[in-house]
Enzyme design. Sequence first.
Site, PDB file in Angstrom:
ATOM      1  CG  HIS A  40      -7.282 -11.332   1.107  1.00  0.00           C
ATOM      2  ND1 HIS A  40      -5.916 -11.234   1.186  1.00  0.00           N
ATOM      3  CD2 HIS A  40      -7.538 -12.591   0.653  1.00  0.00           C
ATOM      4  CE1 HIS A  40      -5.365 -12.371   0.785  1.00  0.00           C
ATOM      5  NE2 HIS A  40      -6.325 -13.207   0.463  1.00  0.00           N
ATOM      6  CG  ASP A  65      -3.380 -14.790   2.577  1.00  0.00           C
ATOM      7  OD1 ASP A  65      -2.593 -14.912   1.617  1.00  0.00           O
ATOM      8  OD2 ASP A  65      -4.370 -15.533   2.748  1.00  0.00           O
ATOM      9  CG  HIS A  74      -1.800 -19.501   2.981  1.00  0.00           C
ATOM     10  ND1 HIS A  74      -0.916 -19.517   1.923  1.00  0.00           N
ATOM     11  CD2 HIS A  74      -2.870 -18.771   2.571  1.00  0.00           C
ATOM     12  CE1 HIS A  74      -1.420 -18.830   0.919  1.00  0.00           C
ATOM     13  NE2 HIS A  74      -2.611 -18.373   1.279  1.00  0.00           N
ATOM     14  CG  HIS A  82      10.070  36.716  20.541  1.00  0.00           C
ATOM     15  ND1 HIS A  82       9.400  35.565  20.210  1.00  0.00           N
ATOM     16  CD2 HIS A  82      10.044  37.493  19.437  1.00  0.00           C
ATOM     17  CE1 HIS A  82       9.021  35.608  18.947  1.00  0.00           C
ATOM     18  NE2 HIS A  82       9.408  36.781  18.449  1.00  0.00           N
ATOM     19  CG  HIS A  84       0.268 -16.037  -2.311  1.00  0.00           C
ATOM     20  ND1 HIS A  84      -0.331 -17.065  -2.998  1.00  0.00           N
ATOM     21  CD2 HIS A  84      -0.559 -15.779  -1.258  1.00  0.00           C
ATOM     22  CE1 HIS A  84      -1.453 -17.418  -2.390  1.00  0.00           C
ATOM     23  NE2 HIS A  84      -1.612 -16.646  -1.335  1.00  0.00           N
TER      24      HIS A  84
END
Length: 461
Positions: free
Chosen positions: A287, A264, A260, A364, A78
């Site tokens: 999570h 998270d 909410h 080259h 949080h």
Amino acid sequence: MQKQRTLASEFSLQGKGLHTGLDIHIRFLPAPENHGYKIKRTDVEGDAVIDALAENVVNTQRGTVVAKNDVQVSTIEHAMAALYAAGIDNCLIEVDAPEFPILDGSSRFYSEAIEKAGAEEQNAPRDYYIVRHKIEVTDEKSGSSLVILPDDKFSINVLISFDSPVLSNQYAALTDIHRFASEIAASRTFVFVREIEMLRKNNLIKGGDLDNAIVIYDERIPQEDLDRLSDYFGLPRCDVKELGYVNDKPLVYVNEPARHKLIDVIGDIALIGKPIKGHIIATRPGHKINNQLARMIRKDIKLNEIQPPIYHPELPPVMDINRIRELLPHRYPFLLVDKIIELGGNHIVGIKNVTVNEPFFQGHFPQEPVMPGVLLVEAMAQTGGLLVLNSVDEPERYSTYFMKIDGVKFRQKVVPGDTLIFRVELTAPIRRGIATIKAYVFVGEKVVCEAELMAQIIKNK
């Protein structure tokens, strides 16, 4: 170019820990540039500073836990979300317990305190993680998935789904990170009544109460179990007959649980250590899967320490070839920058399109045309010269001469058809006409050459 930011002043908060029930004191302090988020346990002796990075996450059960050696801190998400949303890049957090205070179960108090403390711009440029292609993590068992797509800013959509008659499907979105404090931060965490007994028995919610979580009653349980929970929370016993939310306080938003979950996701993704330019679509996030995505991004950051600039060929340049010719004395076949697409106080981005008609390809190498490495260094030097000249008035009256070249690395061949993207940045302020720079050459997303250069600005006679 946007700069890194830290807090303008320190602030403190106090509250109980959700898991321990301890009274916790936490301080947020300004930190120097390139410091990132670091958490210090002040109640532990010795080296107790933990980098808040995804690879240091050791647990994602009931919150995100970071650790170093035997020292750990839990429930950090949080606060991390509030710091990230406020654009704070560098912060030292001191806490006198093994977890952050739960407060009201949201980011609100953290966001309010950050706003009151203010932010201070620093000298170092802000280093974004730019999403260039789709990144996805899925969990077939839980049905969870996180997808992150390219975008020119940070945004996020969240969909949650539970086997519940009260909380089935909900959706939340944040299209502007600056609206986090006003539209998202106050959303509290939530828990089902049927989960509380298990959490209580395992001592996982010693500091939990009806003020720091939304409690959802969606499955009838025996009255004696309800009475036991009422006693645990110190509430009067009651006969709950209707399913629904059992809090005294009303929901802040109709979709508060989904909002909410959005907090998270942001808090866990903040642990990559850089602000993101990308769009996240999170389906049934948690999570564990949040951290899987953060670890994947951290791995990509380590493999590609310097991200290539974004090149849109259709956009007009900041400097076209005519302006470049006014500033640089070089001419064919030695003018090796076609246009400048980005120019800031400390950095510049230039472009060269390499064609088979370049004169050096004749020798080259005729059978395998390869651009000489010394010309890549010269092209970086010319781009750097344009950056240095941008620091003076009347740049047409000055020239830059390179004094030193160090740390040159050639990582990949440059061949006809390649588009070279030069990113050059000052590594220190220009003093007494001396500039030190770090330069990279990209083809696509790969670094093909890099070097450290020193130049002197001299007024033309």
